[in-house]
Design a protein around this motif. Structure first.
Motif, PDB file in Angstrom:
ATOM      1  N   TYR A   1       0.848  -1.186   0.000  1.00  0.00           N
ATOM      2  CA  TYR A   1       0.000   0.000   0.000  1.00  0.00           C
ATOM      3  C   TYR A   1       0.882   1.234   0.000  1.00  0.00           C
ATOM      4  CZ  TYR A   1      -3.469   3.450   1.545  1.00  0.00           C
ATOM      5  OH  TYR A   1      -4.291   4.555   1.641  1.00  0.00           O
ATOM      6  N   HIS A   2       0.539   2.241  -0.801  1.00  0.00           N
ATOM      7  CA  HIS A   2       1.316   3.482  -0.898  1.00  0.00           C
ATOM      8  C   HIS A   2       0.541   4.606  -0.214  1.00  0.00           C
ATOM      9  CE1 HIS A   2       4.324   1.801  -3.620  1.00  0.00           C
ATOM     10  NE2 HIS A   2       3.342   1.248  -4.305  1.00  0.00           N
ATOM     11  N   PRO A   3       0.708   4.774   1.098  1.00  0.00           N
ATOM     12  CA  PRO A   3      -0.123   5.738   1.826  1.00  0.00           C
ATOM     13  C   PRO A   3       0.129   7.186   1.443  1.00  0.00           C
ATOM     14  CG  PRO A   3       1.559   4.801   3.271  1.00  0.00           C
ATOM     15  CD  PRO A   3       1.602   4.015   1.999  1.00  0.00           C
ATOM     16  N   GLN A   4       1.406   7.573   1.281  1.00  0.00           N
ATOM     17  CA  GLN A   4       1.683   8.975   0.947  1.00  0.00           C
ATOM     18  C   GLN A   4       1.184   9.313  -0.447  1.00  0.00           C
ATOM     19  OE1 GLN A   4       5.922   9.480   1.668  1.00  0.00           O
ATOM     20  NE2 GLN A   4       5.522  10.143   3.771  1.00  0.00           N
ATOM     21  N   ALA A   5       1.447   8.428  -1.403  1.00  0.00           N
ATOM     22  CA  ALA A   5       0.950   8.669  -2.752  1.00  0.00           C
ATOM     23  C   ALA A   5      -0.575   8.702  -2.765  1.00  0.00           C
ATOM     24  CB  ALA A   5       1.470   7.587  -3.700  1.00  0.00           C
ATOM     25  N   SER A   6      -1.191   7.802  -2.011  1.00  0.00           N
ATOM     26  CA  SER A   6      -2.651   7.762  -1.964  1.00  0.00           C
ATOM     27  C   SER A   6      -3.225   9.054  -1.403  1.00  0.00           C
ATOM     28  CB  SER A   6      -3.111   6.562  -1.133  1.00  0.00           C
ATOM     29  OG  SER A   6      -2.709   5.341  -1.734  1.00  0.00           O
ATOM     30  N   ALA A   7      -2.600   9.578  -0.361  1.00  0.00           N
ATOM     31  CA  ALA A   7      -3.066  10.853   0.205  1.00  0.00           C
ATOM     32  C   ALA A   7      -2.955  11.973  -0.821  1.00  0.00           C
ATOM     33  CB  ALA A   7      -2.261  11.187   1.458  1.00  0.00           C
ATOM     34  N   GLY A   8      -1.868  11.940  -1.606  1.00  0.00           N
ATOM     35  CA  GLY A   8      -1.713  12.954  -2.647  1.00  0.00           C
ATOM     36  C   GLY A   8      -2.765  12.826  -3.733  1.00  0.00           C
ATOM     37  N   PHE A   9      -3.071  11.598  -4.138  1.00  0.00           N
ATOM     38  CA  PHE A   9      -4.105  11.400  -5.148  1.00  0.00           C
ATOM     39  C   PHE A   9      -5.469  11.844  -4.627  1.00  0.00           C
ATOM     40  CE2 PHE A   9      -1.230   7.697  -6.458  1.00  0.00           C
ATOM     41  CZ  PHE A   9      -0.547   8.482  -7.375  1.00  0.00           C
ATOM     42  N   THR A  10      -5.730  11.580  -3.348  1.00  0.00           N
ATOM     43  CA  THR A  10      -6.996  12.009  -2.752  1.00  0.00           C
ATOM     44  C   THR A  10      -7.123  13.527  -2.796  1.00  0.00           C
ATOM     45  OG1 THR A  10      -6.994  10.095  -1.264  1.00  0.00           O
ATOM     46  CG2 THR A  10      -8.403  11.954  -0.664  1.00  0.00           C
ATOM     47  N   ALA A  11      -6.053  14.216  -2.436  1.00  0.00           N
ATOM     48  CA  ALA A  11      -6.086  15.680  -2.427  1.00  0.00           C
ATOM     49  C   ALA A  11      -6.286  16.250  -3.828  1.00  0.00           C
ATOM     50  CB  ALA A  11      -4.795  16.222  -1.819  1.00  0.00           C
ATOM     51  N   ARG A  12      -5.770  15.566  -4.842  1.00  0.00           N
ATOM     52  CA  ARG A  12      -5.817  16.088  -6.211  1.00  0.00           C
ATOM     53  C   ARG A  12      -7.082  15.712  -6.958  1.00  0.00           C
ATOM     54  NH1 ARG A  12      -1.090  13.435  -8.905  1.00  0.00           N
ATOM     55  NH2 ARG A  12      -2.156  14.308 -10.733  1.00  0.00           N
ATOM     56  N   ASP A  13      -7.885  14.796  -6.440  1.00  0.00           N
ATOM     57  CA  ASP A  13      -9.082  14.336  -7.145  1.00  0.00           C
ATOM     58  C   ASP A  13     -10.113  15.459  -7.181  1.00  0.00           C
ATOM     59  OD1 ASP A  13     -11.644  13.086  -7.756  1.00  0.00           O
ATOM     60  OD2 ASP A  13     -10.594  11.187  -7.517  1.00  0.00           O
ATOM     61  N   ARG A  14     -10.328  16.009  -8.369  1.00  0.00           N
ATOM     62  CA  ARG A  14     -11.168  17.195  -8.520  1.00  0.00           C
ATOM     63  C   ARG A  14     -12.647  16.912  -8.303  1.00  0.00           C
ATOM     64  NH1 ARG A  14      -9.055  18.627 -14.374  1.00  0.00           N
ATOM     65  NH2 ARG A  14      -9.116  16.331 -14.356  1.00  0.00           N
ATOM     66  N   SER A  15     -13.066  15.659  -8.409  1.00  0.00           N
ATOM     67  CA  SER A  15     -14.491  15.376  -8.214  1.00  0.00           C
ATOM     68  C   SER A  15     -14.907  15.608  -6.773  1.00  0.00           C
ATOM     69  CB  SER A  15     -14.814  13.938  -8.611  1.00  0.00           C
ATOM     70  OG  SER A  15     -14.380  13.019  -7.626  1.00  0.00           O
ATOM     71  N   SER A  16     -13.983  15.390  -5.831  1.00  0.00           N
ATOM     72  CA  SER A  16     -14.167  15.776  -4.429  1.00  0.00           C
ATOM     73  C   SER A  16     -15.220  14.978  -3.677  1.00  0.00           C
ATOM     74  CB  SER A  16     -14.518  17.272  -4.321  1.00  0.00           C
ATOM     75  OG  SER A  16     -13.593  18.065  -5.031  1.00  0.00           O
ATOM     76  N   ILE A  17     -15.729  13.902  -4.260  1.00  0.00           N
ATOM     77  CA  ILE A  17     -16.786  13.135  -3.618  1.00  0.00           C
ATOM     78  C   ILE A  17     -16.236  12.192  -2.559  1.00  0.00           C
ATOM     79  CG2 ILE A  17     -18.440  11.264  -4.020  1.00  0.00           C
ATOM     80  CD1 ILE A  17     -19.275  12.579  -6.554  1.00  0.00           C
ATOM     81  N   TYR A  18     -15.067  11.615  -2.827  1.00  0.00           N
ATOM     82  CA  TYR A  18     -14.599  10.495  -2.021  1.00  0.00           C
ATOM     83  C   TYR A  18     -13.671  10.933  -0.897  1.00  0.00           C
ATOM     84  CZ  TYR A  18     -16.623   7.834  -5.794  1.00  0.00           C
ATOM     85  OH  TYR A  18     -17.508   7.332  -6.714  1.00  0.00           O
ATOM     86  N   GLY A  19     -13.685  10.131   0.165  1.00  0.00           N
ATOM     87  CA  GLY A  19     -12.789  10.399   1.279  1.00  0.00           C
ATOM     88  C   GLY A  19     -11.385   9.923   1.031  1.00  0.00           C
ATOM     89  N   GLY A  20     -11.226   8.866   0.200  1.00  0.00           N
ATOM     90  CA  GLY A  20      -9.901   8.322  -0.037  1.00  0.00           C
ATOM     91  C   GLY A  20      -9.743   7.756  -1.427  1.00  0.00           C
ATOM     92  N   VAL A  21      -8.557   7.962  -2.013  1.00  0.00           N
ATOM     93  CA  VAL A  21      -8.137   7.318  -3.263  1.00  0.00           C
ATOM     94  C   VAL A  21      -6.935   6.460  -2.894  1.00  0.00           C
ATOM     95  CG1 VAL A  21      -7.306   7.639  -5.623  1.00  0.00           C
ATOM     96  CG2 VAL A  21      -8.923   9.295  -4.625  1.00  0.00           C
ATOM     97  N   HIS A  22      -6.954   5.170  -3.215  1.00  0.00           N
ATOM     98  CA  HIS A  22      -5.980   4.224  -2.668  1.00  0.00           C
ATOM     99  C   HIS A  22      -5.285   3.435  -3.777  1.00  0.00           C
ATOM    100  CE1 HIS A  22      -7.742   5.095   1.236  1.00  0.00           C
ATOM    101  NE2 HIS A  22      -8.922   4.879   0.696  1.00  0.00           N
ATOM    102  N   LEU A  23      -3.962   3.317  -3.632  1.00  0.00           N
ATOM    103  CA  LEU A  23      -3.144   2.610  -4.610  1.00  0.00           C
ATOM    104  C   LEU A  23      -2.406   1.458  -3.942  1.00  0.00           C
ATOM    105  CD1 LEU A  23      -1.780   2.378  -7.421  1.00  0.00           C
ATOM    106  CD2 LEU A  23      -0.016   3.939  -6.554  1.00  0.00           C
ATOM    107  N   TYR A  24      -2.555   0.267  -4.491  1.00  0.00           N
ATOM    108  CA  TYR A  24      -1.819  -0.923  -4.082  1.00  0.00           C
ATOM    109  C   TYR A  24      -0.991  -1.437  -5.260  1.00  0.00           C
ATOM    110  CZ  TYR A  24      -4.322  -1.464   0.372  1.00  0.00           C
ATOM    111  OH  TYR A  24      -4.799  -1.285   1.651  1.00  0.00           O
ATOM    112  N   GLU A  25       0.194  -1.980  -4.937  1.00  0.00           N
ATOM    113  CA  GLU A  25       1.081  -2.497  -5.981  1.00  0.00           C
ATOM    114  C   GLU A  25       1.556  -3.896  -5.588  1.00  0.00           C
ATOM    115  OE1 GLU A  25       5.080  -1.027  -8.452  1.00  0.00           O
ATOM    116  OE2 GLU A  25       4.435  -0.005  -6.612  1.00  0.00           O
ATOM    117  N   LEU A  26       1.550  -4.812  -6.541  1.00  0.00           N
ATOM    118  CA  LEU A  26       1.956  -6.183  -6.284  1.00  0.00           C
ATOM    119  C   LEU A  26       3.452  -6.224  -5.960  1.00  0.00           C
ATOM    120  CD1 LEU A  26       0.964  -9.159  -6.305  1.00  0.00           C
ATOM    121  CD2 LEU A  26       1.807  -9.281  -8.676  1.00  0.00           C
ATOM    122  N   ARG A  27       3.774  -6.886  -4.863  1.00  0.00           N
ATOM    123  CA  ARG A  27       5.186  -6.982  -4.456  1.00  0.00           C
ATOM    124  C   ARG A  27       5.942  -7.918  -5.381  1.00  0.00           C
ATOM    125  NH1 ARG A  27       4.622  -7.349   2.186  1.00  0.00           N
ATOM    126  NH2 ARG A  27       3.950  -5.163   2.460  1.00  0.00           N
ATOM    127  N   ALA A  28       7.201  -7.609  -5.577  1.00  0.00           N
ATOM    128  CA  ALA A  28       8.042  -8.435  -6.446  1.00  0.00           C
ATOM    129  C   ALA A  28       8.259  -9.806  -5.832  1.00  0.00           C
ATOM    130  CB  ALA A  28       9.367  -7.726  -6.654  1.00  0.00           C
TER     131      ALA A  28
END
Length: 418
Positions: free
Chosen positions: A391-418
């Protein structure tokens, strides 16, 4: 709930609609009778057109997903704006999956328009203006022959009040559907409270936007009627929020205050000239002068790319998890879940992530949104599954802040581990 609605729900339980996949996804097994009645009511409402425009920011999505020329994307289709916008990033393929047949028909219409309309001007008129009689002639001449029979039957059929559905593109398609009706009710309330929403759109600076919001809009959320109305789960069906998600969104607060903060972000945190979501909310469409902001797929500079790559999109009426179960191991690498997980039980979440993990290629990314701020996966998805993802918490917080639709409380990004 009311006798009439209860009778309608009982009537549908005994018909084929009782097995409708939307009903199966929304209705909470084991919940109390009142909760299940609300869930059934939402499922009935959600079978028609909900979003003529999707309310997730595709620019944020593309930054988060890092789509590459070899990316194979699986996304919930919804209104199709994001699916077509992802083509700008040049993926190898996109599979757009949805349970809502109206959204399937809208996605297929948009793809046909990208390939079949004669030029960008016609495409812009059809979806950016979306209120011209010339669109009906364009549909008959260029689009109807390209559509499969179910899609053509949908658009040439009639809605619940007898209007031909394709006629929405001659009268303002963004004023239709659950969300369009919800925004229409909000505009009616604004008129009743003598608020001119056009002031936001005319504001020359963000400081001026905030001044209009604080002066005109913020006080509305303290009105007794508005507080009562927004505390009713059914009142927010128009936002596509089922009762289970309503509870997550509200938490321990009055819903009026939650909505006030979301509207404040929409109205104040981004320049109006860059936020087409604000134009949809405050004018029920895009800017009329043609110079206003648009989703990536509707921008003139992206027309050639969208047109050339539209054939890479496959649209399926299917359950997301069940579709993944048909795919080979390690065959996909970008997954877009929108806010669907807010609706899911723990069993459904685990089944979904089992299939995501099985079908994920190295470096795969999963993007989703939640009504509340935190990611909902820890403690609900089995550790042996979730531990395979970062889970990328800092990146997710940045995506949440930048989401112009403004409806959601959180935008979340997960990446498969190598």
């Amino acid at each position: 709930m009311g006798k009439t609605l209860a009778m309608e729900l009982q009537r549908h339980r005994g018909q084929p609609g009782a097995g409708n996949p939307i009903t199966r996804s929304v209705v909470r097994k084991g919940a109390g009778v009142a909760h299940r009645l609300l869930d059934h009511a939402f499922a009935l409402a959600f079978r028609g057109l909900v979003y003529a425009q999707i309310w997730e920011d595709p620019d944020v999505d593309m930054d988060a997903l890092q789509i590459r020329p070899d990316s194979r994307v699986v996304a919930i289709a919804s209104g199709g704006c994001n699916v077509l916008s992802y083509l700008v990033a040049d993926p190898e393929s996109i599979t757009a999956v949805d349970l809502n047949t109206a959204h399937i028909a809208l996605n297929k219409l948009k793809l046909a328009a990208a390939q079949g309309l004669p030029d960008y001007a016609a495409f812009h008129r059809f979806f950016a203006q979306a209120d011209s009689p010339a669109n009906i002639a364009a549909y008959r001449a260029h689009l109807a022959p390209m559509l499969d029979e179910p899609t053509r039957r949908y658009w040439e059929g009639r809605d619940l009040i007898g209007r031909r559905r394709i006629g929405g593109f001659s009268k303002g398609i963004y004023k239709r559907g659950l969300l369009g009706n919800f925004i229409g009710v909000a505009h009616l309330l604004a008129k009743l409270y003598r608020i001119d929403l056009a002031q936001i759109l005319a504001a020359p600076t963000q400081e001026a936007q905030r001044a209009v919001f604080e002066r005109e809009l913020a006080p509305v959320f303290d009105k007794r009627f508005v507080r009562w109305l927004t505390d009713q789960p059914a009142a927010l069906f128009g936002l596509g929020i089922p009762p289970a998600q309503f509870d997550a969104l509200a938490g321990d607060q009055r819903m009026a205050q939650v909505l006030r903060r979301r509207l404040e972000k929409l109205a104040c945190d981004f320049p109006i000239e860059e936020n087409y979501f604000a134009w949809q909310a405050f004018s029920r469409g895009y800017a009329r002068d043609g110079d206003g902001p648009l989703p990536p797929y509707l921008q003139a500079g992206n027309w050639d790319a969208v047109r050339a790559r539209a054939g890479r999109v496959t649209v399926l009426h299917a359950n997301f998890t069940e579709h993944l179960a048909t795919l080979p191991d390690a065959s996909r690498d970008r997954y877009v879940l929108l806010d669907a997980q807010d609706w899911m039980t723990d069993t459904q979440l685990n089944a979904l992530w089992q299939q995501i993990t099985r079908t994920a290629r190295p470096g795969a990314r999963v993007l989703f949104r939640t009504a509340a701020q935190p990611t909902l996966l820890p403690g609900r998805v089995a550790p042996d599954l979730l531990d395979r993802w970062t889970y990328h918490p800092q990146a997710s917080a940045g995506f949440t802040a930048r989401d112009r639709s403004s409806i959601y409380g959180g935008v979340h990004l997960y990446e498969l581990r190598a």
